[in-house]
Design a protein around this motif. Structure first.
Motif, PDB file in Angstrom:
ATOM      1  N   UNK A 154      -3.880  -3.923 -17.332  1.00 41.23           N
ATOM      2  CA  UNK A 154      -5.259  -2.982 -17.156  1.00 41.23           C
ATOM      3  C   UNK A 154      -3.404  -2.135 -16.914  1.00 41.23           C
ATOM      4  N   UNK A 155      -2.446  -3.050 -16.395  1.00 42.39           N
ATOM      5  CA  UNK A 155      -1.495  -1.811 -15.767  1.00 42.39           C
ATOM      6  C   UNK A 155      -0.921  -1.490 -17.202  1.00 42.39           C
ATOM      7  N   UNK A 156      -0.936  -2.129 -18.117  1.00 36.79           N
ATOM      8  CA  UNK A 156       0.233  -1.968 -19.449  1.00 36.79           C
ATOM      9  C   UNK A 156      -0.715  -0.621 -20.592  1.00 36.79           C
ATOM     10  N   UNK A 157      -2.251  -1.424 -20.010  1.00 37.87           N
ATOM     11  CA  UNK A 157      -3.063   0.123 -20.539  1.00 37.87           C
ATOM     12  C   UNK A 157      -3.178   1.469 -19.962  1.00 37.87           C
ATOM     13  N   UNK A 158      -2.768   1.334 -18.619  1.00 38.09           N
ATOM     14  CA  UNK A 158      -2.735   3.238 -18.044  1.00 38.09           C
ATOM     15  C   UNK A 158      -2.064   3.455 -18.397  1.00 38.09           C
ATOM     16  N   UNK A 159      -1.275   2.285 -19.026  1.00 42.35           N
ATOM     17  CA  UNK A 159       0.831   3.388 -19.644  1.00 42.35           C
ATOM     18  C   UNK A 159       0.234   3.605 -21.023  1.00 42.35           C
ATOM     19  N   UNK A 160      -0.762   3.231 -21.921  1.00 43.75           N
ATOM     20  CA  UNK A 160      -0.513   3.744 -23.186  1.00 43.75           C
ATOM     21  C   UNK A 160      -1.659   4.738 -23.204  1.00 43.75           C
ATOM     22  N   UNK A 217       0.498  -1.274   0.124  1.00 41.91           N
ATOM     23  CA  UNK A 217      -0.230  -0.043   0.474  1.00 41.91           C
ATOM     24  C   UNK A 217       0.914   1.318  -0.508  1.00 41.91           C
ATOM     25  N   UNK A 218       1.696   0.984   0.670  1.00 48.96           N
ATOM     26  CA  UNK A 218       2.958   3.097   0.920  1.00 48.96           C
ATOM     27  C   UNK A 218       3.659   2.470  -0.132  1.00 48.96           C
ATOM     28  N   UNK A 219       3.991   1.233  -0.926  1.00 50.25           N
ATOM     29  CA  UNK A 219       4.351   1.668  -2.172  1.00 50.25           C
ATOM     30  C   UNK A 219       3.417   2.646  -3.316  1.00 50.25           C
ATOM     31  N   UNK A 220       2.381   1.931  -3.319  1.00 49.59           N
ATOM     32  CA  UNK A 220       1.015   2.274  -4.573  1.00 49.59           C
ATOM     33  C   UNK A 220       1.004   3.874  -4.356  1.00 49.59           C
ATOM     34  N   UNK A 221       0.629   4.393  -2.924  1.00 50.84           N
ATOM     35  CA  UNK A 221       0.339   5.517  -2.633  1.00 50.84           C
ATOM     36  C   UNK A 221       1.473   6.458  -2.879  1.00 50.84           C
ATOM     37  N   UNK A 222       2.771   6.099  -2.038  1.00 48.77           N
ATOM     38  CA  UNK A 222       3.458   6.934  -2.734  1.00 48.77           C
ATOM     39  C   UNK A 222       4.653   7.012  -4.116  1.00 48.77           C
ATOM     40  N   UNK A 223       5.064   6.228  -3.901  1.00 49.77           N
ATOM     41  CA  UNK A 223       5.527   6.585  -5.414  1.00 49.77           C
ATOM     42  C   UNK A 223       4.504   5.800  -6.619  1.00 49.77           C
ATOM     43  N   UNK A 224       3.083   4.940  -6.727  1.00 54.77           N
ATOM     44  CA  UNK A 224       2.425   5.105  -7.808  1.00 54.77           C
ATOM     45  C   UNK A 224       1.431   6.585  -7.591  1.00 54.77           C
ATOM     46  N   UNK A 225       1.294   7.260  -6.719  1.00 55.31           N
ATOM     47  CA  UNK A 225       0.497   8.384  -7.072  1.00 55.31           C
ATOM     48  C   UNK A 225       1.311   9.893  -6.632  1.00 55.31           C
ATOM     49  N   UNK A 226       1.041   9.552  -4.961  1.00 49.99           N
ATOM     50  CA  UNK A 226       2.215  11.016  -4.748  1.00 49.99           C
ATOM     51  C   UNK A 226       3.245  11.371  -4.987  1.00 49.99           C
ATOM     52  N   UNK A 227       4.250  10.741  -5.473  1.00 48.80           N
ATOM     53  CA  UNK A 227       4.670  11.275  -6.377  1.00 48.80           C
ATOM     54  C   UNK A 227       4.927  12.453  -7.788  1.00 48.80           C
ATOM     55  N   UNK A 228       3.140  11.673  -8.555  1.00 53.40           N
ATOM     56  CA  UNK A 228       2.791  12.284  -9.174  1.00 53.40           C
ATOM     57  C   UNK A 228       1.841  13.662  -8.797  1.00 53.40           C
ATOM     58  N   UNK A 229       2.201  13.518  -7.286  1.00 56.95           N
ATOM     59  CA  UNK A 229       0.725  15.007  -7.643  1.00 56.95           C
ATOM     60  C   UNK A 229      -0.398  14.957  -6.815  1.00 56.95           C
ATOM     61  N   UNK A 230      -0.882  12.893  -6.348  1.00 58.01           N
ATOM     62  CA  UNK A 230      -2.085  12.847  -5.746  1.00 58.01           C
ATOM     63  C   UNK A 230      -3.539  12.086  -6.846  1.00 58.01           C
ATOM     64  N   UNK A 269      -0.491   4.977 -13.275  1.00 59.13           N
ATOM     65  CA  UNK A 269      -1.155   3.708 -12.383  1.00 59.13           C
ATOM     66  C   UNK A 269      -2.208   3.580 -11.905  1.00 59.13           C
ATOM     67  N   UNK A 270      -3.187   2.682 -11.530  1.00 53.91           N
ATOM     68  CA  UNK A 270      -4.059   2.291 -11.077  1.00 53.91           C
ATOM     69  C   UNK A 270      -3.184   2.078  -9.608  1.00 53.91           C
ATOM     70  N   UNK A 271      -3.603   2.854  -8.057  1.00 56.49           N
ATOM     71  CA  UNK A 271      -2.718   2.673  -7.618  1.00 56.49           C
ATOM     72  C   UNK A 271      -3.385   0.941  -6.832  1.00 56.49           C
ATOM     73  N   UNK A 272      -4.242   0.974  -6.715  1.00 54.84           N
ATOM     74  CA  UNK A 272      -4.896  -0.742  -6.248  1.00 54.84           C
ATOM     75  C   UNK A 272      -4.116  -1.982  -7.123  1.00 54.84           C
ATOM     76  N   UNK A 273      -3.861  -1.981  -7.978  1.00 49.64           N
ATOM     77  CA  UNK A 273      -3.015  -2.479  -8.981  1.00 49.64           C
ATOM     78  C   UNK A 273      -2.230  -2.979  -8.985  1.00 49.64           C
ATOM     79  N   UNK A 274      -1.440  -1.215  -9.049  1.00 52.66           N
ATOM     80  CA  UNK A 274       0.158  -1.271  -8.923  1.00 52.66           C
ATOM     81  C   UNK A 274       0.606  -2.111  -6.899  1.00 52.66           C
ATOM     82  N   UNK A 275      -0.456  -1.826  -6.033  1.00 56.60           N
ATOM     83  CA  UNK A 275      -0.058  -2.456  -5.191  1.00 56.60           C
ATOM     84  C   UNK A 275      -0.139  -3.846  -4.863  1.00 56.60           C
ATOM     85  N   UNK A 276      -0.428  -4.585  -5.539  1.00 58.58           N
ATOM     86  CA  UNK A 276      -0.505  -6.147  -5.540  1.00 58.58           C
ATOM     87  C   UNK A 276       0.662  -6.857  -7.310  1.00 58.58           C
ATOM     88  N   UNK A 277       0.819  -5.804  -7.768  1.00 54.46           N
ATOM     89  CA  UNK A 277       1.953  -6.011  -8.685  1.00 54.46           C
ATOM     90  C   UNK A 277       3.421  -5.626  -7.528  1.00 54.46           C
TER      91      UNK A 277
END
Lengths: 383, 449
Positions: A353-359, A153-166, A172-180
């Motif tokens: 989904x993560x791949x398509x998030x990127x695209x 969760x910490x990884x997903x929120x910090x790396x996946x979301x907050x560093x982009x500005x929230x 990337x979808x933060x929840x899927x990032x947690x699972x990945x």
């Protein structure tokens, strides 16, 4: 009553006052309890009463069938695998007690980081994590260690979301990032045959042999061992906590579509992509898995859950209406490809989904470029 | 009525306090004001001083960019105040009316015999030029331009808007005269009509315009939306727009030689005791109607409608282009767990996030609460449902936020003004100040021309 207390406390949380450093936190709790008294200063004088808090609430309500069914299914799978006698509510409570700690860890860690980040920036706390915090437990295996949930969760929120500005800025979808994150860091805890049923990892359970998800069975070529389509549809199968029941995801879909929160285009396109590619694979089939009727793919694994709740995340999906069709269709297509041709991991939805998030931004870029070209064509040539 | 353009996207808000079709008499206003703020991108140069006597039609200020465009007093009387704001910015010129109205008169000639230049100078001298606004950007038109067409919307679809079937009764002749004048300015005139218009509407008899019938929800009555469907403007093109009430004022100028901007407006909104119509002169003090408004609650006085109007306050003045005064309650109250309330019956949502859709067809008494707090763009596809134009609103707004002029132009900023995106702002769950942003973008475009 509560209002009076808040009014008294408010001045000491203003910026510059004694607890000014907790301004965002106070504001978050205050606006949680009371819709603020802010009036319109510019533009339209009246506003729709829909806000992000409400939108997030609707998504959480839509997740409830999956959560309730998931709790029960954990108990059911446990009882079924170990041959234990359990009542309906016994199963539910058994599952609920396993899920609750994961939910608590996810929310405490995620909201803790969100509040801190908002505080540091002096922003208001965004509501996005209310949904993410519920999604994360639902896509975890029941026996996942709690520290791992917290870390992911910490990884997903910090790396996946907050560093982009929230909220609203993430790619990337933060929840899927947690699972990945767990999938790539601790693969043994989120794949294989022994993590999907509660208690299977304990040493006493060595004699029990089955615990594989239908996707794993299919990938291993055991098409004959697949559960009935009814079991798949209702979700009486091993799998992540909230993703097994196609029915529960469908109920969620109805809620999301009726309220207009999620895009029907993305959901339909996901299904269309999956079925089209599925039929194509049937036609090209060289092994039993490839010739499996495509509707199985709709029912197996996290496809339905992912298509309803993950692919439709408006921030990480394509944002143009045309782009949504392409984005969803490719998710369905990629899901089949990964399921059929990736030997390392039987579930394709997450990576698709993560791949398509990127695209998605690229898709939008071309849709907007085409829109601009059409506008230019409108100009008479002789000017 | 063969050719009906159907508008599918949009939203018609039904609010409490629709004006009843009764024309009531008002006391004479104590003061009238002309406000530079009503004209986007105007840099005023004051032409009168406090205490000067003026006639109806005497110029009060002009535009430094287009000095020949003069903004004139709506009534005769004494200039009683020059109101200035921050950095001495001119906010309003207030005129105390004389008991007997006297007009600055201009020579009247047969319109058919006038050249385009003569018509332009009549409108400029007569103070009628500011009636004509241009697209792009909704500013007062430049008299040296020749527009590709002039567009007139014959109906207003905004919430609680006045019904032109009623407000224009008896004005068919002056309207026709106004059209004859406008014909001299542009080769093509379009008049947007509503397919639900009464058979008694004055527009049915009007000649010299191409009538286009629209069907559908608000913003079908916005002239910008109509233009988009009839003949969209492209980069570099200019089109002009004018309100039907101002066509009549031009008709009066051409036939009687006077600047007469009296018109029938609606007084509407849930805080109005008996919503109805009044004859009023543009710029009149809003306090004139205070006798019809509930005085108990905390109200907002809006010149115009609830989506695009200006909060003028109880001591403000009717705006230059506005045909309604709307009074609604202020929403400066907290609501306990409001966002979690399953029904929230006293509030309106175009989404079905609240169960209030169970009880449809109600009139809502909406207040001015913003119902949330500002957030980043999160949901998508919401604006598109209420914007019946081939425009990507979110991308346009993001281009404005980024200050990217090329991008704004590519995405068609020249086709819209604030009112066209007002519904986007209304439905936005992230509470983005859409209209403000758009105006900022248009200012940026104009400053870079």
């Amino acid at each position: 009553m509560l209002r009076n207390i808040l009014n008294k406390l408010k001045p000491s949380f203003e910026k510059g006052a004694r607890f000014g450093f907790l301004h965002s936190t106070f504001e978050a709790f205050e606006s949680f309890a009371f819709v603020p008294n802010t009036t319109t200063r510019s533009g339209a004088h009246v506003r729709d009463c829909n806000d992000l808090k409400r939108v997030m609430t609707v998504v959480i309500i839509a997740l409830m069938p999956a959560l309730f069914f998931g709790c029960w299914n954990i108990g059911y799978q446990h009882a079924h695998t170990f041959g234990v006698e359990m009542t309906f509510w016994g199963m539910w409570i058994y599952g609920f007690l396993r899920v609750l700690p994961i939910i608590i860890v996810s929310y405490v860690v995620g909201l803790g980081i969100e509040f801190t980040a908002a505080q540091l920036r002096g922003h208001e706390v965004n509501e996005g994590f209310l949904v993410t915090g519920m999604l994360i437990p639902l896509i975890m295996p029941v026996d996942v260690p709690l520290w791992m949930v917290g870390l992911a969760t910490a990884f997903a929120v910090i790396i996946g979301k907050e560093i982009f500005g929230g909220t609203g800025m993430n790619i990337f979808n933060p929840a899927l990032l947690a699972r990945a994150f767990i999938f790539f860091s601790y693969p043994s805890h989120i794949s294989g045959d022994r993590v999907w049923v509660a208690g299977l990892q304990s040493p006493s359970a060595v004699e029990v042999t089955t615990g594989a998800t239908p996707l794993a069975e299919a990938a291993a070529g055991h098409i004959d061992r697949l559960p009935s389509t009814a079991d798949l549809f209702f979700g009486l199968i091993p799998g992540s906590i909230g993703e097994t029941s196609t029915l529960a995801a469908l109920i969620g879909a109805v809620i999301l579509l009726y309220t207009g929160v999620a895009s029907w285009k993305i959901m339909c396109a996901c299904v269309a992509g999956l079925l089209t590619t599925g039929f194509l694979m049937n036609w090209l089939a060289v092994n039993p898995y490839m010739s499996l009727p495509p509707y199985y793919h709709l029912l197996m694994g996290g496809f339905a859950f992912g298509a309803v709740f993950m692919a439709t995340d408006p921030v990480t999906a394509a944002q143009t209406e045309t782009g949504k069709w392409l984005y969803g269709f490719l998710i369905g297509t990629l899901t089949i490809f990964i399921r059929l041709f990736n030997e390392g991991y039987p579930e394709g939805m997450m990576l698709a989904i993560l791949l398509m998030n990127a695209f998605a931004p690229l898709i939008d870029h071309y849709v907007v470029a085409a829109h601009i070209r059409r506008r230019l064509k409108r100009i008479p040539v002789n000017v | 009525m063969s050719n009906v353009i159907r508008i599918r996207k949009g939203l018609t808000l039904s609010l409490k306090g629709k004006a009843e079709k009764v024309l009531s008499k008002l006391p004479t206003a104590t003061a009238y004001a002309l406000k530079p703020g009503d004209f986007p991108h105007l840099t005023p140069r004051l032409l009168v001083g406090e205490g000067d006597a003026v006639l109806a039609g005497t110029p009060l200020f002009n535009d430094k960019r287009l000095p020949e465009v003069r903004y004139v007093s709506p009534v005769s009387g004494i200039v009683s105040a020059i109101v200035r704001g921050e950095k001495r910015r001119l906010l309003a010129v207030v005129v105390k009316p004389a008991v007997e109205q006297e007009y600055l008169t201009h020579d009247v000639a047969d319109v058919a015999a006038l050249s385009r230049e003569q018509v332009v100078s009549l409108l400029l001298a007569g103070g009628a030029w500011p009636f004509i606004r241009q697209r792009p950007y909704g500013t007062v038109a430049d008299p040296s331009d020749t527009p590709k067409a002039i567009f007139i919307s014959g109906f207003d679809s905004a919430p609680l808007a006045p019904d032109t079937d009623f407000t224009l009764i008896g004005e068919a002749e002056t309207f026709q005269k106004g059209i004859e004048v406008l014909q001299k300015l542009a080769g093509k005139l379009y008049l947007g009509l509503n397919d639900e218009m009464a058979a008694t509407s004055i527009f049915h008899k009007i000649k010299g315009v191409e009538k286009v019938v629209f069907h559908g929800p608000h913003p079908a009555g916005n002239v910008g939306v109509q233009m988009h469907h009839i003949s969209p403007i492209n980069k570099g093109e200019k089109a002009w727009t004018i309100d039907p009430h101002h066509v009549i004022a031009i008709g009066r100028l051409a036939s009687r030689g006077v600047y007469d901007v009296s018109k029938v407006i609606a007084l509407a909104g849930s805080e109005v005791k008996r919503p109805r119509y009044f004859r009023i002169i543009a710029g009149a003090a809003v306090s004139t109607v205070s006798g019809y408004v509930n005085t108990s609650g905390h109200c907002r006085y809006i010149s115009g409608n609830v989506l695009t109007g200006v909060n003028v306050g109880a001591d403000g003045y009717l705006g230059f282009y506005d045909n309604a005064i709307t009074v609604i309650p202020e929403g400066d109250k907290y609501e306990f767990l409001g966002w979690a309330n399953p029904l929230r019956l006293h509030r309106y949502s175009a989404s079905r996030s609240y169960l209030s859709w169970i009880f449809p067809d109600r009139d809502y008494a909406l207040d001015t609460n913003i119902n949330g707090s500002e957030r980043a763009f999160v949901l998508t596809g919401i604006y598109e449902k209420v914007l019946p134009m081939n425009i990507l609103p979110v991308y346009l707004l993001k281009a404005i936020m980024a200050g990217n002029i090329d991008r704004m132009e590519q995405l068609g900023i020249y086709e819209v003004v604030e009112e066209d995106l007002a519904l986007c702002e209304f439905v936005c769950p992230s509470k983005i100040p859409v209209q403000d942003l758009l105006r900022k973008g248009m200012d940026l475009m104009m400053n870079n021309e």
